[in-house]
Motif scaffolding. Sequence first.
Motif, PDB file in Angstrom:
ATOM      1  N   ASP A  37       0.865  -1.170   0.000  1.00 29.02           N
ATOM      2  CA  ASP A  37       0.000   0.000   0.000  1.00 29.02           C
ATOM      3  C   ASP A  37       0.911   1.233   0.000  1.00 29.02           C
ATOM      4  OD1 ASP A  37      -1.588   2.175   0.740  1.00 29.02           O
ATOM      5  OD2 ASP A  37      -2.833   0.989   2.089  1.00 29.02           O
ATOM      6  N   THR A  38       0.877   2.023  -1.056  1.00 29.48           N
ATOM      7  CA  THR A  38       1.801   3.154  -1.181  1.00 29.48           C
ATOM      8  C   THR A  38       1.609   4.179  -0.070  1.00 29.48           C
ATOM      9  OG1 THR A  38       0.314   4.244  -2.759  1.00 29.48           O
ATOM     10  CG2 THR A  38       2.108   2.917  -3.669  1.00 29.48           C
ATOM     11  N   ARG A  39       0.386   4.344   0.411  1.00 27.73           N
ATOM     12  CA  ARG A  39       0.140   5.273   1.528  1.00 27.73           C
ATOM     13  C   ARG A  39       0.846   4.782   2.787  1.00 27.73           C
ATOM     14  NH1 ARG A  39      -4.193   5.465   5.366  1.00 27.73           N
ATOM     15  NH2 ARG A  39      -4.166   7.476   6.422  1.00 27.73           N
ATOM     16  N   HIS A 100       7.393  -5.635   2.251  1.00 27.59           N
ATOM     17  CA  HIS A 100       5.976  -5.647   1.918  1.00 27.59           C
ATOM     18  C   HIS A 100       5.678  -6.863   1.054  1.00 27.59           C
ATOM     19  CE1 HIS A 100       5.227  -1.509   3.344  1.00 27.59           C
ATOM     20  NE2 HIS A 100       6.492  -1.343   3.017  1.00 27.59           N
ATOM     21  N   ARG A 136      -0.689  -9.245   3.525  1.00 28.22           N
ATOM     22  CA  ARG A 136      -2.133  -9.048   3.383  1.00 28.22           C
ATOM     23  C   ARG A 136      -2.845  -9.999   4.321  1.00 28.22           C
ATOM     24  NH1 ARG A 136      -2.189  -8.971  -3.156  1.00 28.22           N
ATOM     25  NH2 ARG A 136      -0.828  -7.188  -3.307  1.00 28.22           N
TER      26      ARG A 136
END
Length: 168
Positions: A37-39, A100, A136
Motif C-alpha cells: 500500500d503506497t500510503r 511488503h 495481506r
Amino acid sequence: DEMRMFLRKNRVERDPLAVTMSGIRLGERALQIGEGDTRVMALIAARTGLTGRAVIVVLDDAAASRVRRAVDNAGALAEVGVVDRGDRPEDGAFDVIVVHDVQRTIASPDNAVHAGWLQSSLRVLRGGGRIVTIERGSPVGFRAWFGGAKGAQTGRDQSEAVLTSAGF
C-alpha cells in the motif's frame, strides 16, 4: 447543541495499523522493500523524520513512480529506487527493514530479480536490527464470502519459512 457535540465523531486521522506495528521511530534508518500500500509506505518513511533515513526499493519504474507520488503527498522525505539500479548500501546501514508482501516481492520463484534480496537485506541490517514483514490479511465480511483469498496464517507461515532460510 451540547448533544450534537457529544455525538460528533472525532475527525482525528490515525495511522493505519501496519504503520503503527512497524515500530519505526524518529531518527531510525529504514529500508522498505517491495510494493505494498503506497500510503502505508509513505507514512512509514515519514516516521523516520528529518534525523533519520528512509529508502524504498521497488521492482519496476511504474511502482517507483506510484511510491514517489505517495511520499510527496505525505510530505515525507525518502529515497525511492528500483532494485539493482543503484549503489549497494554498506554493511549495517539500516536499523530496520520492512518487507511488503514477502511472497510476491521476494519469494516468487518466477522472477530472477528476487534472488539474493533477503541475503542482501541481512548484510545491510545492523547488528541488533530488526526486520518487519507486512502481509495481506484474510478478507472479512462480504469479501470473505465472495473473495476466497488465502488465509493470513498461511501467508505468515510462508514468510517465516522464507526469512528463516535466509538466515534471519
